[in-house]
Design an enzyme around this catalytic site. Structure first.
Site, short mmCIF file in Angstrom:
data_model
loop_
_atom_site.label_atom_id
_atom_site.label_comp_id
_atom_site.label_asym_id
_atom_site.label_seq_id
_atom_site.Cartn_x
_atom_site.Cartn_y
_atom_site.Cartn_z
N ASN A 50 -11.76 -1.65 5.85
CA ASN A 50 -10.34 -1.70 5.47
C ASN A 50 -9.83 -0.32 5.07
OD1 ASN A 50 -11.54 -1.39 2.97
ND2 ASN A 50 -10.14 -2.77 1.94
N LYS A 65 -9.47 -4.73 11.48
CA LYS A 65 -10.58 -4.52 10.54
C LYS A 65 -11.96 -4.52 11.21
CE LYS A 65 -8.40 -6.13 6.32
NZ LYS A 65 -8.70 -6.77 5.03
N ASP A 120 -12.81 -3.54 -0.42
CA ASP A 120 -12.65 -4.85 -1.08
C ASP A 120 -13.89 -5.19 -1.89
OD1 ASP A 120 -10.12 -5.45 -0.15
OD2 ASP A 120 -10.85 -6.44 1.66
N SER A 155 0.80 -1.22 0.00
CA SER A 155 0.00 0.00 0.00
C SER A 155 0.84 1.29 0.00
CB SER A 155 -0.98 -0.01 1.17
OG SER A 155 -1.85 -1.10 1.04
N GLY A 212 -11.95 -14.33 6.13
CA GLY A 212 -12.22 -12.89 6.17
C GLY A 212 -12.61 -12.33 4.80
#
Ligand code: ATR
Length: 272
Positions: free
Chosen positions: A90, A69, A105, A20, A128
């Site tokens: 997220n 999360k 996501d 990221s 998850g």
């Protein structure tokens, strides 16, 4: 380089390898955003303090990863309906004075499915990542959705939560779905690279899309076997890049993280 005036970052613990910072710092350069994206290793007992700090420092947004999360949700002023359905966030961003949580996501996963329609979907796995996949499939209004997982009890919980059907693990090749999603870790680089969660007989005689959310390797055994049976395939790289693109939009008032360039960067970093 000019001194950045805006902060972004990722919180998690321990903060393992993450792409990221590389992706978003590149994106800020491209979009001329005077920001910097950092790694903020945050142990669980400091999570509340982190979100207090986020309200005083020039933190415009960030990413949230394991193990935060779910617990992060209680430190935010607002969580989108979508993230509530997933049950996890997220990404966080500001909406006016409100610190908000989203699950990007879902958008990332949905990207390659836009404009396509399916009658019956089968999701393999119950970890998850599965909750984001199921939230997306429900939003896409796929009429019949099945879930199947090696540990049946976990699939049963998700089936109940999302109002979908469960298929016994032993019968997963017989569902007759036209969209099969691998959300297990089978096929991932490492010990399970040569494994698949779906028996290839399940592709025979059918036609559809085999969607693997695994992105390394680019083509998994699940995808190869689907292709050999005449199915279309989709890998997980666009989901990974897509979730970053959506977070970038939320943080920058709609600016674009260039998708093609971002994909190339990720591939290079992974050596694929
Ligand atoms: P994530 O949160 O990234 O989805 P996870 O929670 O560890 O990861 O979930 C991994 C998924 O892969 C689970 O659905 C797991 O099945 P179990 O619930 O039975 O553990 C699935 N998985 C892992 N190894 C597997 C294997 N050898 N065969 C089938 N499924 C497997």
């Amino acid at each position: 380089m000019e001194t950045p005036t805006i902060l972004y970052g990722i919180i998690g613990y321990p903060l393992a390898q993450t792409m990221s910072p590389m992706l978003h710092n590149w994106g800020f350069e491209q979009a001329k955003v005077p920001g910097v994206y950092m790694k903020w290793s945050t142990p669980p007992e400091k999570l509340a303090d982190f979100f207090k700090a986020a309200r005083t420092l020039p933190i415009q947004g960030g990413s949230i990863t394991i193990p935060h999360k779910v617990p992060a949700m209680q430190h935010l002023d607002k969580v989108t309906e979508r993230a509530k359905k997933v049950g996890a966030v997220n990404a966080f961003y500001w909406d006016g004075d409100l610190l908000c949580g989203e699950n990007t996501d879902v958008t990332g996963f949905m990207g390659p499915l836009k404009g396509k329609s399916f009658k019956k979907a089968l999701v393999l796995g119950a970890g998850g990542a599965c909750r984001a996949v199921l939230t997306a499939l429900k939003e896409l209004n796929i009429p019949e959705i099945y879930i199947s997982n090696r540990t049946e009890s976990k699939a049963a919980d998700l089936a109940k939560d999302f109002g979908i059907k469960q298929c016994p693990w032993a019968d997963r090749a017989k569902v007759g779905a036209d969209l099969v999603v691998n959300a297990t870790s089978q096929g991932m680089k490492g010990d399970h690279i040569n494994d698949t969660a779906f028996p290839k007989e399940g592709f025979a005689g059918g036609k559809g899309l085999a969607y693997d959310i695994v992105y390394n390797p680019v083509k998994t055994r699940f995808m190869k076997e689907a292709e050999e049976a005449g199915w279309q395939t989709q890998g997980g790289l666009s989901m990974f890049v897509g979730q970053a693109v959506e977070a970038f939009r939320l943080w920058t008032d709609g600016k674009e993280l260039p998708e093609a360039g971002a994909t190339e960067l990720v591939k290079k970093a992974l050596g694929i």
